[in-house]
Design a protein around this motif. Sequence first.
Motif, short mmCIF file in Angstrom:
data_model
loop_
_atom_site.label_atom_id
_atom_site.label_comp_id
_atom_site.label_asym_id
_atom_site.label_seq_id
_atom_site.Cartn_x
_atom_site.Cartn_y
_atom_site.Cartn_z
N PRO A 1 0.80 -1.24 0.00
CA PRO A 1 0.00 0.00 0.00
C PRO A 1 0.83 1.28 0.00
O PRO A 1 0.33 2.33 -0.39
CB PRO A 1 -0.82 -0.12 1.29
N HIS A 2 2.09 1.20 0.45
CA HIS A 2 2.94 2.39 0.49
C HIS A 2 4.26 2.09 -0.22
O HIS A 2 5.32 1.97 0.42
CB HIS A 2 3.20 2.81 1.94
N SER B 1 -2.78 5.50 -3.51
CA SER B 1 -4.06 4.78 -3.44
C SER B 1 -5.27 5.70 -3.62
O SER B 1 -6.37 5.39 -3.14
CB SER B 1 -4.18 4.01 -2.12
N LYS B 2 -5.07 6.83 -4.26
CA LYS B 2 -6.15 7.77 -4.56
C LYS B 2 -6.13 8.08 -6.05
O LYS B 2 -5.17 7.77 -6.77
CB LYS B 2 -5.98 9.07 -3.77
N LEU B 3 -7.22 8.71 -6.51
CA LEU B 3 -7.28 9.15 -7.89
C LEU B 3 -6.96 10.64 -7.97
O LEU B 3 -7.28 11.39 -7.04
CB LEU B 3 -8.66 8.90 -8.48
N TYR C 1 -1.83 13.71 -0.04
CA TYR C 1 -1.96 12.37 0.50
C TYR C 1 -0.62 11.78 0.95
O TYR C 1 -0.60 10.92 1.82
CB TYR C 1 -2.58 11.44 -0.55
N ARG C 2 0.48 12.23 0.32
CA ARG C 2 1.81 11.75 0.71
C ARG C 2 2.77 12.93 0.74
O ARG C 2 3.25 13.40 -0.30
CB ARG C 2 2.32 10.69 -0.28
N VAL D 1 -2.47 8.30 -14.29
CA VAL D 1 -3.42 7.87 -13.26
C VAL D 1 -2.88 6.65 -12.51
O VAL D 1 -2.96 6.57 -11.27
CB VAL D 1 -4.80 7.56 -13.87
N ILE D 2 -2.32 5.70 -13.25
CA ILE D 2 -1.74 4.50 -12.63
C ILE D 2 -0.63 4.87 -11.66
O ILE D 2 -0.58 4.39 -10.52
CB ILE D 2 -1.22 3.54 -13.72
N ALA D 3 0.28 5.74 -12.10
CA ALA D 3 1.40 6.15 -11.24
C ALA D 3 0.89 6.84 -9.99
O ALA D 3 1.35 6.55 -8.86
CB ALA D 3 2.34 7.07 -12.02
#
Length: 585
Positions: free
Chosen positions: A374-375, A479-481, A507-508, A471-473
């Motif tokens: 997840p990270h 873990s967000k859009l 988010y990060r 978007v994938i990256a």
Amino acid sequence: MFDETHHAKALENELNVSFGGHSAKGLKAENQDAFAALNTKAQEKESKGVIACLADGCSSAKNAKQASQLSVTHFINEYLNTPESWAVKKSVSKVLASLNQWLYSQSVNYNHLGQRQADWMTTFTALILKSATGYIFHLGDTRITRLRGNKIEAITRDHKVNDTLTRALGAQLHQEIDVYEVDLKADDIYILTCDGVHDVLPSSDIAKLINEHVNLDHTNLENAAKAITELALARGSDDNVSCLLVKVENIAEQKLDELYHSLTRRKIPPALNVGQKIDDYTVIRKLHASSRSHIYLVQQAPDIPPVVLKAPSVNFEDDVHYLQGFIREGWVGQRINHLNVMKVLSTQSQSRFLYHICEYMDGQTLSDWKHDVPHPEITQVRSIVEQIVHALRAFQRLDMVHRDLKLDNVMIDAHGKVTLIDYGTVSVAAMDESVKQIADDCPQGTADYTAPETLITMHADFKSDLFSLGVIAYELLCSKLPYKPLPLNHVAPKDYSHWHYTSIRKYRADIPFWLDQALMKALAPKPELRYQAFSEFINDINKPNPYLESTANKSSIMKRDPVMVWKCISLCLFIALVCVLIIKT
């Protein structure tokens, strides 16, 4: 298989062309004209079309005859050798650029004034008929005219000023080619002539001769071409004379009942259980099942390595658009040979069942990997993105666009190797030119990964794939859009106002500012504001781009975060309103 009646009807809806040509040296010592035509067959006609071309060697060039002859033969051979997935215009532009450079490079002599002497130089005009469209490529004073019914009209424009050529193959290192696109109709006759003919014969006389010689018996095309060249000489032409006639007997048409028959002639296999067989493949394990497809690990014999069998779901047995995409996936998978793209080993076209046999890859989708990691480290995501770019370049080189990049369509193994595994929505330029392909009636892809321009206009190119990759990256890192999800059952947006980028640093916090800026550029809603090449994106996610950072710093806060600006304005207005109310009380 097709029955004979259906096969006969199918032939009636194929492109059918006939030719007739004649060339003579006239009063000249040698014939410096050359023409060639090729009526291709089967798959080659479907992907490349029918070809006709005419060249007129420039008499001022020492090797005029050789230049014209080489041009027509080289053009046809090299055009047919370009990838069958390329669009006509891309294939021709590559071939003519190469041909022109070769002719130019053969001229190494200079006159007493220090001017380069062009020894290999020729005019050139080509006509490619594909499906229901004609593509014309032209430079010089050879000419294409069309006779439709009783109306004759010139299509090309002569590149000549005061009897001096302004363009020709081999004249300059880089040449601008005139490109025309015309709709084909049955009984159209395209007339390719050199200046020795059309400079002395008015178009009305040419049309009259064609009508006199050409009737239901198309073999008279050659007689008509010969009559035209002979009349040009009789009228005083002192040049070589050449005429090539191309008659469209029939054009390709989209017949939905025939398309349905061809797409559904092979049955979709029912859901299989372990131990069951299909043809000579035994199911070892179920790998994946969804409403769209079933994927199994299968084996032919104990001593043969297992492979993957992919079959469409019976839910789509009447969906010709989906079936066309599934068949196209097999076609594409057999033509892309790349480390990061799943190989389709066979489409089993002789089977009565519809399925692909693919290479087996041990791993998990990026969607599953994201749950396990997840990270992830930035370096891990960077490696995944770079490998996907390598795969997308393989598609780009073949004039293809993936159109459905998402986490579920990418596999990753225990060693970090990435592979694209699903490309049923791939757009193939050569196929898009055919009327026999069922056109998309809605945007292809998955809504939250699909580029805005595709949702708005249904257009997609490599920049659309770049958006999906962005978007994938972004999603792998946090873990967000990057954008607010589109509502379910959404109506196609009319503009770009829906998309407002959310900084990934929200988010990060450990994501550097320069990487956030690179993601924001890759994810720009308007395609013209994105990177112009995959390599630019890769460079900017590996190291800071000073220009990108300075541009971001100079941009107004309104441009960078308009939502925050409006929130602040609203808060200020609210505070002001409260103050006014307090003062009044």
